[in-house]
Design a protein around this motif. Sequence first.
Motif, PDB file in Angstrom:
ATOM      1  N   ASN A   1       0.941  -1.232  -0.008  1.00 11.51           N
ATOM      2  CA  ASN A   1      -0.126  -0.151  -0.102  1.00 11.51           C
ATOM      3  C   ASN A   1       0.918   1.351  -0.144  1.00 11.51           C
ATOM      4  N   ARG A   2       1.939   1.139   0.753  1.00  6.08           N
ATOM      5  CA  ARG A   2       2.774   2.326   0.677  1.00  6.08           C
ATOM      6  C   ARG A   2       3.806   2.537  -0.324  1.00  6.08           C
ATOM      7  N   TYR A   3       4.228   1.401  -0.746  1.00  6.38           N
ATOM      8  CA  TYR A   3       5.180   1.317  -2.104  1.00  6.38           C
ATOM      9  C   TYR A   3       4.650   0.261  -2.918  1.00  6.38           C
ATOM     10  N   PRO A   4       3.723   0.563  -3.873  1.00  2.00           N
ATOM     11  CA  PRO A   4       3.458  -0.285  -4.741  1.00  2.00           C
ATOM     12  C   PRO A   4       4.484  -0.551  -5.988  1.00  2.00           C
ATOM     13  N   PRO A   5       4.397  -1.608  -6.701  1.00  4.50           N
ATOM     14  CA  PRO A   5       5.365  -1.906  -7.593  1.00  4.50           C
ATOM     15  C   PRO A   5       5.574  -0.708  -8.517  1.00  4.50           C
ATOM     16  N   PHE A   6       6.729  -0.130  -8.839  1.00  4.41           N
ATOM     17  CA  PHE A   6       7.183   0.742  -9.601  1.00  4.41           C
ATOM     18  C   PHE A   6       8.219  -0.018 -10.717  1.00  4.41           C
ATOM     19  N   LEU A   7       7.795  -0.604 -11.666  1.00  8.14           N
ATOM     20  CA  LEU A   7       8.782  -1.160 -12.517  1.00  8.14           C
ATOM     21  C   LEU A   7       9.478  -0.488 -13.565  1.00  8.14           C
ATOM     22  N   GLN A   8      10.593  -0.773 -13.728  1.00 11.73           N
ATOM     23  CA  GLN A   8      11.531  -0.053 -14.805  1.00 11.73           C
ATOM     24  C   GLN A   8      12.285  -1.285 -15.390  1.00 11.73           C
ATOM     25  N   ASP A   9      12.384  -0.897 -16.845  1.00  9.20           N
ATOM     26  CA  ASP A   9      13.236  -1.871 -17.630  1.00  9.20           C
ATOM     27  C   ASP A   9      14.787  -0.984 -17.650  1.00  9.20           C
ATOM     28  N   TYR A  10      15.660  -1.958 -17.699  1.00  2.00           N
ATOM     29  CA  TYR A  10      17.015  -1.350 -17.687  1.00  2.00           C
ATOM     30  C   TYR A  10      17.681  -2.358 -18.579  1.00  2.00           C
ATOM     31  N   LEU A  11      18.807  -1.865 -19.098  1.00  2.00           N
ATOM     32  CA  LEU A  11      19.705  -2.563 -20.211  1.00  2.00           C
ATOM     33  C   LEU A  11      20.737  -3.486 -19.150  1.00  2.00           C
ATOM     34  N   ALA A  12      20.415  -4.916 -19.166  1.00  2.00           N
ATOM     35  CA  ALA A  12      21.297  -5.565 -18.516  1.00  2.00           C
ATOM     36  C   ALA A  12      22.500  -6.130 -19.292  1.00  2.00           C
ATOM     37  N   GLU A  13      22.238  -6.383 -20.398  1.00  2.00           N
ATOM     38  CA  GLU A  13      23.591  -6.679 -21.378  1.00  2.00           C
ATOM     39  C   GLU A  13      23.458  -5.874 -22.926  1.00  2.00           C
ATOM     40  N   PRO A  14      24.523  -5.138 -23.002  1.00  2.00           N
ATOM     41  CA  PRO A  14      24.329  -4.236 -24.234  1.00  2.00           C
ATOM     42  C   PRO A  14      24.620  -5.315 -25.378  1.00  2.00           C
ATOM     43  N   ALA A  15      24.113  -4.783 -26.633  1.00  2.00           N
ATOM     44  CA  ALA A  15      24.359  -5.536 -27.926  1.00  2.00           C
ATOM     45  C   ALA A  15      25.975  -5.651 -28.039  1.00  2.00           C
ATOM     46  N   HIS A  16      26.240  -6.991 -28.778  1.00  2.00           N
ATOM     47  CA  HIS A  16      27.701  -7.185 -28.986  1.00  2.00           C
ATOM     48  C   HIS A  16      27.704  -8.272 -30.051  1.00  2.00           C
ATOM     49  N   TRP A  17      28.968  -8.327 -30.756  1.00  2.00           N
ATOM     50  CA  TRP A  17      29.232  -9.440 -31.510  1.00  2.00           C
ATOM     51  C   TRP A  17      29.955 -10.506 -31.029  1.00  2.00           C
TER      52      TRP A  17
ATOM     53  N   ARG B   1      42.675 -34.235 -38.163  1.00  2.00           N
ATOM     54  CA  ARG B   1      42.318 -32.955 -37.279  1.00  2.00           C
ATOM     55  C   ARG B   1      40.754 -32.748 -37.439  1.00  2.00           C
ATOM     56  N   THR B   2      40.098 -32.434 -36.431  1.00  2.00           N
ATOM     57  CA  THR B   2      38.865 -31.929 -36.483  1.00  2.00           C
ATOM     58  C   THR B   2      38.639 -30.733 -35.983  1.00  2.00           C
ATOM     59  N   CYS B   3      38.017 -29.881 -36.582  1.00  2.00           N
ATOM     60  CA  CYS B   3      37.643 -28.477 -35.871  1.00  2.00           C
ATOM     61  C   CYS B   3      36.068 -28.196 -36.141  1.00  2.00           C
ATOM     62  N   THR B   4      35.781 -27.482 -35.069  1.00  3.15           N
ATOM     63  CA  THR B   4      34.522 -26.795 -34.700  1.00  3.15           C
ATOM     64  C   THR B   4      34.640 -25.350 -34.622  1.00  3.15           C
ATOM     65  N   THR B   5      33.698 -24.727 -35.310  1.00  4.22           N
ATOM     66  CA  THR B   5      33.456 -23.227 -35.084  1.00  4.22           C
ATOM     67  C   THR B   5      32.220 -22.819 -34.399  1.00  4.22           C
ATOM     68  N   SER B   6      32.350 -22.099 -33.391  1.00  8.24           N
ATOM     69  CA  SER B   6      31.253 -21.692 -32.799  1.00  8.24           C
ATOM     70  C   SER B   6      31.255 -19.861 -32.736  1.00  8.24           C
ATOM     71  N   GLY B   7      30.034 -19.232 -32.213  1.00  8.74           N
ATOM     72  CA  GLY B   7      30.123 -17.987 -32.227  1.00  8.74           C
ATOM     73  C   GLY B   7      30.097 -17.243 -33.747  1.00  8.74           C
ATOM     74  N   GLY B   8      30.241 -16.093 -33.762  1.00  6.01           N
ATOM     75  CA  GLY B   8      30.189 -15.280 -35.078  1.00  6.01           C
ATOM     76  C   GLY B   8      29.045 -14.695 -35.287  1.00  6.01           C
ATOM     77  N   TYR B   9      28.380 -14.291 -34.368  1.00  4.42           N
ATOM     78  CA  TYR B   9      26.688 -13.863 -34.473  1.00  4.42           C
ATOM     79  C   TYR B   9      26.595 -12.583 -33.746  1.00  4.42           C
ATOM     80  N   TRP B  10      25.427 -11.785 -33.925  1.00  2.00           N
ATOM     81  CA  TRP B  10      25.335 -10.589 -33.475  1.00  2.00           C
ATOM     82  C   TRP B  10      24.279 -11.072 -32.130  1.00  2.00           C
ATOM     83  N   VAL B  11      24.528 -10.453 -31.009  1.00  2.00           N
ATOM     84  CA  VAL B  11      23.619 -10.710 -29.878  1.00  2.00           C
ATOM     85  C   VAL B  11      23.197  -9.102 -29.530  1.00  2.00           C
ATOM     86  N   PRO B  12      21.779  -9.206 -29.533  1.00  2.00           N
ATOM     87  CA  PRO B  12      20.929  -7.920 -29.326  1.00  2.00           C
ATOM     88  C   PRO B  12      21.092  -7.396 -27.990  1.00  2.00           C
TER      89      PRO B  12
END
Length: 118
Positions: A44-60, A76-87
Motif C-alpha cells: 500500500n505504501r510502496y506499490p510496484p514501480f517497474l523499470q526496464d534497464y539494459l542488462a547486457e548491451p548488444a555485442h558481436w 584433425r577435426t575443427c568446430t566453429t562457434s560464435g560469429g553472430y550478433w547478440v542484441p
Amino acid sequence: MFRRLLPFVLLCLPLGGCVTWEKPGATDLDRQVDTSACNVEGYNRYPPFLQDYLAEPAHWEPTVETCSEDKKHKTRTCTTSGGYWVPDRYETRDLNDGPREAIFNACMFRKGWHQEQH
C-alpha cells in the motif's frame, strides 16, 4: 511441527542458513497472518514501480575455432562457434522493492517478531 518445517530446513541447508521470523508463543498461523498484514502495508505504501534497464548491451559474439587431433589416424577435426550478433538484453526491476521490504520489516518488528538465522 517438525514435519511442517522439514521442507523449509532442507531448502535452507544448501544456502548456508536461512532467516525466519520468530515470536515466542506464536504459531505458524500467527506468522502467516502478520506476514500478510505487513505485506499489504508495504504494497500500500510502496506499490510496484517497474523499470526496464539494459542488462547486457548488444555485442558481436566472436568466432572461436576449436580443433582436436587424432594422432593415430593423423586427422584433425575443427568446430566453429560464435560469429553472430547478440542484441541488447533488457530486464525489469522494481524500484520500490527496497523501501517495501523496509516497511515490511518495521511492521514485523512492531508486531513483536524478530529474525533468527537457522
